[in-house]
Every structure is written in C-alpha cells, then in structure tokens.
Design a protein around this motif. Structure first.
Motif, PDB file in Angstrom:
ATOM      1  N   GLU A   1      -9.869  23.049  -6.539  1.00  0.00           N
ATOM      2  CA  GLU A   1      -9.532  23.688  -5.265  1.00  0.00           C
ATOM      3  C   GLU A   1     -10.797  23.812  -4.392  1.00  0.00           C
ATOM      4  N   ARG A   2     -10.800  23.105  -3.251  1.00  0.00           N
ATOM      5  CA  ARG A   2     -11.988  23.093  -2.378  1.00  0.00           C
ATOM      6  C   ARG A   2     -12.220  24.444  -1.710  1.00  0.00           C
ATOM      7  N   HIS A   3     -11.138  25.191  -1.498  1.00  0.00           N
ATOM      8  CA  HIS A   3     -11.266  26.484  -0.820  1.00  0.00           C
ATOM      9  C   HIS A   3     -11.247  27.651  -1.812  1.00  0.00           C
ATOM     10  N   ALA A   4     -11.766  27.378  -3.006  1.00  0.00           N
ATOM     11  CA  ALA A   4     -11.722  28.366  -4.097  1.00  0.00           C
ATOM     12  C   ALA A   4     -12.263  29.728  -3.659  1.00  0.00           C
ATOM     13  N   ARG A   5     -13.410  29.709  -2.990  1.00  0.00           N
ATOM     14  CA  ARG A   5     -14.057  30.970  -2.632  1.00  0.00           C
ATOM     15  C   ARG A   5     -13.180  31.787  -1.682  1.00  0.00           C
ATOM     16  N   ARG A   6     -12.641  31.094  -0.673  1.00  0.00           N
ATOM     17  CA  ARG A   6     -11.815  31.806   0.318  1.00  0.00           C
ATOM     18  C   ARG A   6     -10.553  32.370  -0.316  1.00  0.00           C
ATOM     19  N   ILE A   7      -9.961  31.587  -1.208  1.00  0.00           N
ATOM     20  CA  ILE A   7      -8.711  32.051  -1.832  1.00  0.00           C
ATOM     21  C   ILE A   7      -9.003  33.230  -2.778  1.00  0.00           C
ATOM     22  N   ALA A   8     -10.089  33.131  -3.537  1.00  0.00           N
ATOM     23  CA  ALA A   8     -10.449  34.234  -4.443  1.00  0.00           C
ATOM     24  C   ALA A   8     -10.687  35.511  -3.635  1.00  0.00           C
TER      25      ALA A   8
ATOM     26  N   ARG B   1      -0.943  45.640  -6.855  1.00  0.00           N
ATOM     27  CA  ARG B   1      -1.018  44.466  -7.743  1.00  0.00           C
ATOM     28  C   ARG B   1      -0.176  43.314  -7.196  1.00  0.00           C
ATOM     29  N   ILE B   2      -0.663  42.119  -7.425  1.00  0.00           N
ATOM     30  CA  ILE B   2       0.095  40.904  -7.065  1.00  0.00           C
ATOM     31  C   ILE B   2       0.918  40.555  -8.302  1.00  0.00           C
ATOM     32  N   GLU B   3       2.235  40.743  -8.211  1.00  0.00           N
ATOM     33  CA  GLU B   3       3.048  40.609  -9.425  1.00  0.00           C
ATOM     34  C   GLU B   3       4.007  39.420  -9.379  1.00  0.00           C
ATOM     35  N   THR B   4       4.145  38.790  -8.219  1.00  0.00           N
ATOM     36  CA  THR B   4       5.146  37.722  -8.131  1.00  0.00           C
ATOM     37  C   THR B   4       4.523  36.414  -7.626  1.00  0.00           C
ATOM     38  N   THR B   5       5.213  35.315  -7.955  1.00  0.00           N
ATOM     39  CA  THR B   5       4.746  33.991  -7.507  1.00  0.00           C
ATOM     40  C   THR B   5       4.791  33.907  -5.985  1.00  0.00           C
ATOM     41  N   GLY B   6       5.824  34.522  -5.404  1.00  0.00           N
ATOM     42  CA  GLY B   6       5.977  34.481  -3.940  1.00  0.00           C
ATOM     43  C   GLY B   6       4.784  35.136  -3.257  1.00  0.00           C
ATOM     44  N   ARG B   7       4.383  36.292  -3.764  1.00  0.00           N
ATOM     45  CA  ARG B   7       3.269  37.038  -3.164  1.00  0.00           C
ATOM     46  C   ARG B   7       1.948  36.253  -3.322  1.00  0.00           C
ATOM     47  N   LEU B   8       1.733  35.671  -4.501  1.00  0.00           N
ATOM     48  CA  LEU B   8       0.491  34.914  -4.723  1.00  0.00           C
ATOM     49  C   LEU B   8       0.450  33.686  -3.801  1.00  0.00           C
ATOM     50  N   ALA B   9       1.575  32.991  -3.693  1.00  0.00           N
ATOM     51  CA  ALA B   9       1.616  31.795  -2.840  1.00  0.00           C
ATOM     52  C   ALA B   9       1.335  32.182  -1.385  1.00  0.00           C
ATOM     53  N   GLU B  10       1.896  33.324  -0.973  1.00  0.00           N
ATOM     54  CA  GLU B  10       1.688  33.798   0.404  1.00  0.00           C
ATOM     55  C   GLU B  10       0.196  34.095   0.649  1.00  0.00           C
ATOM     56  N   VAL B  11      -0.434  34.772  -0.309  1.00  0.00           N
ATOM     57  CA  VAL B  11      -1.861  35.118  -0.163  1.00  0.00           C
ATOM     58  C   VAL B  11      -2.700  33.829  -0.119  1.00  0.00           C
ATOM     59  N   ALA B  12      -2.399  32.869  -1.003  1.00  0.00           N
ATOM     60  CA  ALA B  12      -3.175  31.616  -1.038  1.00  0.00           C
ATOM     61  C   ALA B  12      -3.010  30.856   0.279  1.00  0.00           C
ATOM     62  N   ARG B  13      -1.780  30.799   0.769  1.00  0.00           N
ATOM     63  CA  ARG B  13      -1.522  30.060   2.017  1.00  0.00           C
ATOM     64  C   ARG B  13      -2.239  30.707   3.193  1.00  0.00           C
ATOM     65  N   LYS B  14      -2.316  32.039   3.191  1.00  0.00           N
ATOM     66  CA  LYS B  14      -2.986  32.744   4.292  1.00  0.00           C
ATOM     67  C   LYS B  14      -4.503  32.588   4.216  1.00  0.00           C
ATOM     68  N   SER B  15      -5.020  32.387   2.996  1.00  0.00           N
ATOM     69  CA  SER B  15      -6.477  32.385   2.811  1.00  0.00           C
ATOM     70  C   SER B  15      -7.115  31.026   3.073  1.00  0.00           C
ATOM     71  N   ALA B  16      -6.331  29.941   2.979  1.00  0.00           N
ATOM     72  CA  ALA B  16      -6.924  28.596   3.083  1.00  0.00           C
ATOM     73  C   ALA B  16      -6.128  27.748   4.064  1.00  0.00           C
ATOM     74  N   PRO B  17      -6.762  26.746   4.674  1.00  0.00           N
ATOM     75  CA  PRO B  17      -6.019  25.843   5.549  1.00  0.00           C
ATOM     76  C   PRO B  17      -5.025  25.011   4.733  1.00  0.00           C
TER      77      PRO B  17
ATOM     78  N   LEU C   1      -3.122  24.128  -6.431  1.00  0.00           N
ATOM     79  CA  LEU C   1      -4.195  24.119  -7.434  1.00  0.00           C
ATOM     80  C   LEU C   1      -4.486  25.516  -7.981  1.00  0.00           C
ATOM     81  N   VAL C   2      -4.160  26.530  -7.177  1.00  0.00           N
ATOM     82  CA  VAL C   2      -4.303  27.912  -7.656  1.00  0.00           C
ATOM     83  C   VAL C   2      -3.304  28.145  -8.792  1.00  0.00           C
TER      84      VAL C   2
END
Ligand SMILES: C[S@@+](CC[C@H](N)C(=O)[O-])C[C@H]1O[C@@H](n2cnc3c(N)ncnc32)[C@H](O)[C@@H]1O
Length: 316
Positions: free
Chosen positions: A159-166, A177-193, A204-205
């Motif tokens: 993942e090239r945007h590892a730092r931003r997503i972390a 807490r992030i407990e669902t796949t939907g929430r994690l996907a939303e956070v990852a999509r918001k954090s990286a292009p 890749l996350v």
C-alpha cells in the motif's frame, strides 16, 4: 454457466499433472477448503492410497467431511498447515508423496459478510480463517496496533499510502472502536486517493489485515518446511500463491532449500560451498494460468504455481 458464488479451483490440471498421483500414494491437500477441489481430483486417481485434507476453517472442514469424509481413502482434519508436523506425529500419518498448498481464501469465505474478509459488504471485522480461534481479530489489530505498526504492515503488502491510511485509522478510532468492514473501508477511502486501475482504496489494507490476523507469511514458511520434511524422496510439493509477498517468500525459501546452504536467500546460486540440497526446483520459471482459465475464472488472474521435488530423506 459458471456459478460465481462457488469456488473454482485454480491451476488444477497443472497441479495434478505435476503431482503425477500414484494409485497407492499418500497425498495432502493442505488447504482443501469447503469444496476440496484438489483432494477430490487426487481421490479420483487413488486405488489403495490416501488423501489427507486439511483446512484452518472449521466451517469448511465440516462441509468437506460431509462431502468426502465417508470415503475410506480420505482423512479430513481442521488444522493449520503450519502445524502439519505435529499432526502427522499425533495421528501417526504416513510419509507423503505429494502436497498441495493453494493459499489465501475461497470465494465462499470472501462472499460471507459474517467472516469480515471483504470491503464490499458490511460485517464484523474478523478475517480469521478460524473465526473463534486463538489470537487477535482484524478489529483487535486495527484498534490496538500503534500507528507505526499499521504503517509498516500496510507497506509490507504494497500500500503506497500506508502512512496516510494508518493515520486516518488512528484518528477515526479516537471517536470509537472500528468494528466493521464497512467502517474500515470508509476510513481507508477517506484517507487515501482512489487506487490505480479502479481498485478500491481499501483493497491492500484488507489484504494486510487478513495476512496479519492469520500470521500468513509465518504459516507459509513453517508449512513449506514441514511439508518437505514429511515427504518421501521423490515427493512433490505444489504451492499456489495469489499475492507477490507470498510468492516472493515461496520463491526465496524454496531456492534456499534447494541449495541447502548458508548463503543469503536473495542469491541466485551458492557461494558458501556448503550446499546439501534436499529439494530441487521443478519449474525455475513460475507457472501461471492460461488466458482461457483467466477468462473462465477471474480469480485465477494473479495465481502463480511453484513446484519442488524432494531429493533426500534429510530434514532441511
Ligand atoms: C484458495 S482456498 C482453497 C480452495 C481449494 N484448494 C479448492 O480448490 O477447492 C484456501 C483455503 O485455505 C485455507 N487456509 C488458509 N491458510 C491456511 C493455513 N495456514 N492452514 C490451513 N488452511 C488454510 C482457507 O481457510 C481456505 O479454505
């Protein structure tokens, strides 16, 4: 018409050909899955021989037992292939003439929202092959790992945007807490292009977390070494991977084992002169699915098959 919700075995013909199954031989399908695609093909060729089917996932094992468990030539176990050596000892199983490892997860596991493997449907962030087994879930890792650990983990899986997503994950978890796949996907999509080639930004996350929750690279290394130890001379091990990190590991490990020496595993050939090879590489160039197979089964597009043959009885 192919049912896209059912797992279709990848590189099946090439693998079965490489095993050249003997009617009285003993084989292990170390990742048999719910459908046991390889185990069933091996069974078709056996007379007095045996196939041992393993899977880390209890649900897959129950289905497979109901399907072929009644065949006296089949033995099915819920087991992680990293523990093969112990299983063989406990159960008094015979030496092997061939082993198949078809890594990763099945179409059914990916499609089941209860398992939390996919960013396409919402479900609990579990991602373990043995959902209730020991060790942290993907949710535990996402919520408890330090930002630097998450960054390293995402980088390791490309993942090239590892730092931003972390960083995005660490910011998001401050409000719960992030407990669902939907929430994690939303956070990852918001954090990286958006990712290249139309890929979801969280692909890749999800891959990295699945690998971490199941300690996959460690399991592959232990499993390959155990399989080679348990094989009879002439035995053949076939490993199918779907990710470059896994394929790279199998490539380096089998090269090193084929040299049996102390040289750095990145080296193409031995320079220490202490080689006592226990295996030989059957294909130096990796085997990939045909265009026809990829057209029939999109999941096959990233598959790579590596084959090795055991030369001696000595452990590696
Ligand atoms: C690609 S699917 C196998 C499909 C099967 N080969 C077929 O063609 O029908 C991979 C399977 O390996 C299992 N698995 C993954 N890692 C494992 C491990 N370390 N030990 C045992 N099984 C594992 C998963 O639970 C999954 O069922």
């Amino acid at each position: 018409m192919e049912d896209k919700s059912e797992h279709v075995s990848v590189l099946l013909e090439e693998t079965i050909e490489a095993l050249s199954v003997k009617p009285d031989g003993v084989y292990c399908d170390a990742t048999a899955g719910k459908r046991g695609g390889f185990a069933k093909k091996i069974l078709e060729k056996l007379a007095t021989g045996m196939v041992v089917g393993l899977d880390a996932d209890p649900e897959a094992v129950e289905s497979l037992k109901a399907d072929i468990g009644g065949d006296r030539r089949a033995r099915i176990y819920r087991a992680n292939f990293r523990d093969m050596r112990e299983l063989w000892e406990e159960e008094g199983l015979p030496g092997l003439d061939g082993v198949v490892m078809d890594l990763g997860l099945s179409t059914e596991q990916l499609a089941d929202p209860r398992r939390g493997f996919s960013f396409s449907s919402d479900g609990p962030l579990n991602m373990k092959y043995w959902a209730d087994g020991p060790g942290p879930t993907a949710a535990d890792i996402v919520n408890e790992a330090a930002e630097e650990e998450l960054t390293e983990m995402f980088f390791r899986w490309g993942e090239r945007h590892a730092r931003r997503i972390a960083r995005g994950i660490c910011d998001a978890r401050r409000s719960g807490r992030i407990e669902t796949t939907g929430r994690l996907a939303e956070v990852a999509r918001k954090s990286a292009p958006p990712a290249r080639g139309g890929r979801d930004a969280s692909t890749l996350v999800f891959l990295a977390l699945r690998a971490e929750a199941n300690r996959e690279l460690e399991a592959v290394e232990k499993g390959v070494r155990a399989a080679v130890d348990l094989m009879n001379p002439g035995g053949v091990l076939c490993v199918i991977t779907y990710q470059s990190a896994e394929d790279g590991l199998v490539k380096r490990l089998t090269r090193k084992m084929a040299r049996g020496c102390r040289c750095d595993e990145e080296r193409e050939s031995c320079v220490c002169g202490e080689g006592t090879a226990g295996i030989e590489l059957v294909n130096k160039k990796v085997i990939v699915p045909s265009k026809e197979e990829i057209a029939r089964n999109r999941r096959a597009r990233s598959a790579k098959l590596r084959i090795v043959r055991k030369l001696t009885k000595e452990p590696q």
